[in-house]
Design a protein around this motif. Structure first.
Motif, PDB file in Angstrom:
ATOM      1  N   MET A   1      -0.298   4.372  11.444  1.00 17.66           N
ATOM      2  CA  MET A   1       0.317   4.072  10.480  1.00 17.66           C
ATOM      3  C   MET A   1      -0.439   4.747   9.629  1.00 17.66           C
ATOM      4  SD  MET A   1       3.318   2.628   9.595  1.00 17.66           S
ATOM      5  CE  MET A   1       4.271   2.729   8.196  1.00 17.66           C
ATOM      6  N   GLU A   2       0.649   6.118   8.573  1.00 20.72           N
ATOM      7  CA  GLU A   2      -1.201   6.669   8.068  1.00 20.72           C
ATOM      8  C   GLU A   2      -1.329   5.927   6.799  1.00 20.72           C
ATOM      9  OE1 GLU A   2       3.598   6.658   6.803  1.00 20.72           O
ATOM     10  OE2 GLU A   2       2.721   6.821   8.789  1.00 20.72           O
ATOM     11  N   GLY A   3      -2.442   6.011   6.506  1.00 20.68           N
ATOM     12  CA  GLY A   3      -3.392   5.474   5.510  1.00 20.68           C
ATOM     13  C   GLY A   3      -3.694   3.233   5.956  1.00 20.68           C
ATOM     14  N   ILE A   4      -3.155   3.203   6.733  1.00 20.35           N
ATOM     15  CA  ILE A   4      -3.551   1.810   7.488  1.00 20.35           C
ATOM     16  C   ILE A   4      -4.499   2.539   8.988  1.00 20.35           C
ATOM     17  CG2 ILE A   4      -3.039  -0.382   7.948  1.00 20.35           C
ATOM     18  CD1 ILE A   4      -0.597   0.121   6.548  1.00 20.35           C
ATOM     19  N   ALA A   5      -5.779   2.137   8.489  1.00 17.79           N
ATOM     20  CA  ALA A   5      -6.541   2.050   9.830  1.00 17.79           C
ATOM     21  C   ALA A   5      -7.082   0.851  10.600  1.00 17.79           C
ATOM     22  CB  ALA A   5      -7.796   1.830  10.227  1.00 17.79           C
TER      23      ALA A   5
ATOM     24  N   ARG B   1       1.335  -1.108   0.387  1.00 13.95           N
ATOM     25  CA  ARG B   1      -0.325   0.021  -0.055  1.00 13.95           C
ATOM     26  C   ARG B   1       0.482   1.026   0.081  1.00 13.95           C
ATOM     27  NH1 ARG B   1      -4.972   0.591   3.612  1.00 13.95           N
ATOM     28  NH2 ARG B   1      -6.023  -1.148   2.765  1.00 13.95           N
ATOM     29  N   LEU B   2       2.141   1.413   0.950  1.00 14.43           N
ATOM     30  CA  LEU B   2       2.365   2.419   1.092  1.00 14.43           C
ATOM     31  C   LEU B   2       3.738   2.721  -0.142  1.00 14.43           C
ATOM     32  CD1 LEU B   2       2.838   2.557   5.013  1.00 14.43           C
ATOM     33  CD2 LEU B   2       1.366   3.761   3.681  1.00 14.43           C
ATOM     34  N   VAL B   3       4.367   1.441  -0.558  1.00 17.15           N
ATOM     35  CA  VAL B   3       5.635   1.692  -1.378  1.00 17.15           C
ATOM     36  C   VAL B   3       5.629   1.261  -3.364  1.00 17.15           C
ATOM     37  CG1 VAL B   3       7.644   0.672  -1.486  1.00 17.15           C
ATOM     38  CG2 VAL B   3       6.937   1.142   0.927  1.00 17.15           C
ATOM     39  N   SER B   4       4.800   0.023  -3.220  1.00 21.00           N
ATOM     40  CA  SER B   4       4.380  -0.534  -4.715  1.00 21.00           C
ATOM     41  C   SER B   4       3.510   0.010  -5.020  1.00 21.00           C
ATOM     42  CB  SER B   4       4.659  -1.423  -4.500  1.00 21.00           C
ATOM     43  OG  SER B   4       4.285  -2.677  -3.638  1.00 21.00           O
ATOM     44  N   ARG B   5       2.053   0.151  -3.944  1.00 21.14           N
ATOM     45  CA  ARG B   5       0.706   0.411  -4.682  1.00 21.14           C
ATOM     46  C   ARG B   5      -0.037  -0.415  -5.222  1.00 21.14           C
ATOM     47  NH1 ARG B   5       0.303   4.740  -1.219  1.00 21.14           N
ATOM     48  NH2 ARG B   5       2.140   6.771  -1.821  1.00 21.14           N
ATOM     49  N   GLU B   6       0.199  -1.506  -4.410  1.00 18.61           N
ATOM     50  CA  GLU B   6       0.081  -3.255  -4.995  1.00 18.61           C
ATOM     51  C   GLU B   6      -1.652  -2.972  -4.498  1.00 18.61           C
ATOM     52  OE1 GLU B   6       2.605  -5.785  -6.959  1.00 18.61           O
ATOM     53  OE2 GLU B   6       4.438  -5.086  -5.628  1.00 18.61           O
ATOM     54  N   ALA B   7      -2.280  -3.851  -5.159  1.00 16.68           N
ATOM     55  CA  ALA B   7      -3.350  -4.880  -4.497  1.00 16.68           C
ATOM     56  C   ALA B   7      -2.410  -5.858  -3.215  1.00 16.68           C
ATOM     57  CB  ALA B   7      -4.827  -4.927  -4.954  1.00 16.68           C
ATOM     58  N   PRO B   8      -2.803  -6.122  -2.571  1.00 16.35           N
ATOM     59  CA  PRO B   8      -2.464  -7.680  -1.849  1.00 16.35           C
ATOM     60  C   PRO B   8      -3.183  -8.426  -2.079  1.00 16.35           C
ATOM     61  CG  PRO B   8      -4.224  -6.515  -0.367  1.00 16.35           C
ATOM     62  CD  PRO B   8      -4.247  -5.036  -1.887  1.00 16.35           C
ATOM     63  N   ASP B   9      -2.277  -9.752  -1.928  1.00 17.95           N
ATOM     64  CA  ASP B   9      -2.409 -10.549  -2.117  1.00 17.95           C
ATOM     65  C   ASP B   9      -3.740 -11.439  -1.621  1.00 17.95           C
ATOM     66  OD1 ASP B   9      -2.065 -13.631  -3.074  1.00 17.95           O
ATOM     67  OD2 ASP B   9      -0.952 -13.776  -3.635  1.00 17.95           O
ATOM     68  N   THR B  10      -4.274 -11.725  -1.835  1.00 18.77           N
ATOM     69  CA  THR B  10      -6.042 -12.211  -0.755  1.00 18.77           C
ATOM     70  C   THR B  10      -5.472 -13.552  -0.345  1.00 18.77           C
ATOM     71  OG1 THR B  10      -7.520 -13.109  -2.646  1.00 18.77           O
ATOM     72  CG2 THR B  10      -7.676 -11.372  -2.226  1.00 18.77           C
TER      73      THR B  10
END
Length: 223
Positions: free
Chosen positions: A209-213, A119-128
């Motif tokens: 952490m910014e961007g992660i609640a 989310r913060l570095v590579s701007r990719e979607a997580p692997d579910t």
């Protein structure tokens, strides 16, 4: 004054922060994102990993969570973390290493990669699929904590120790990332509630952490 170079979701930084708080060691937090690879930080720690703690006046530099906590264990008598007989201390060190290596490698690191780094570095979607696997494995570790607490007051024995603070540091990151299912784990849940109620834990629970609640229960002692 000590300066601790760390970032909010680093479990090893959290481990050090809990120990410093428990022992009453004054320190200043310095935000360090290791993925940025700042030259000044690499000069202090060529591995580029947090935590690093620096005594400003003497220029003393300590690197890595275990060397840092053992340094303060030797220097500060308050709130012993490695107490008891040689056998008791061996068990504390065994569990501390187990959490720092196995729990981190199997659960914390994959979760941080999928839910933080992407989310913060590579701007990719997580692997579910990777997230589901990490959550399944996390449940196995909670089963082991339940087993330990069946016959012990604390994780390593009858006394609060570094093993408890290490496990709590890693679980706090997993819990922040919403990957713990507490159902059916009342013993570990009760233990974790006690850990969360300690004054040294309050700064961690109030940090974001910014961007992660985190989930709504994250900062509640009774959850």
């Amino acid at each position: 004054m000590w300066q601790l170079f760390q970032f909010p979701l680093c479990p090893f930084s959290r481990k050090v922060r809990l120990v410093l708080g428990e022992k009453g060691v004054p320190h200043e937090l310095v935000r360090e994102n290791p993925w940025e690879k700042r030259d000044e930080f690499i000069d202090m720690n060529p591995a580029g990993e947090t935590p690093v703690i620096v005594e400003v006046d003497s220029k003393t530099i300590l690197i890595g969570s275990q060397p840092i906590v053992e340094y303060f264990e030797e220097e500060v008598d308050k709130a012993p973390m490695l107490d008891g007989s040689a056998r008791a201390r061996a068990e504390i060190r065994r569990l501390t290493g187990f959490f720092d290596e196995r729990l981190y490698g199997d659960v914390v690191a994959p979760l941080m990669h999928e839910r933080m780094m992407k989310r913060l570095v590579s701007r990719e979607a997580p692997d579910t699929g990777a997230l589901r696997q990490a959550m399944r494995v996390a449940n196995n570790y909670i089963d082991y904590l339940d087993y330990l607490l069946d016959t012990r007051r604390w994780l390593a024995g009858n006394s609060l120790s570094l093993a408890d603070f290490t496990a709590a540091a890693h679980l706090s990151v997993i819990d922040y990332l919403g990957a713990l299912d507490w159902r059916g784990h009342q013993q570990t849940k009760d233990w974790y509630s006690v850990m969360k109620s300690r004054p040294c834990f309050a700064p961690l629970l109030g940090e974001r952490m910014e961007g992660i609640a985190p989930p709504s229960h994250y900062d509640k002692v009774d959850f």
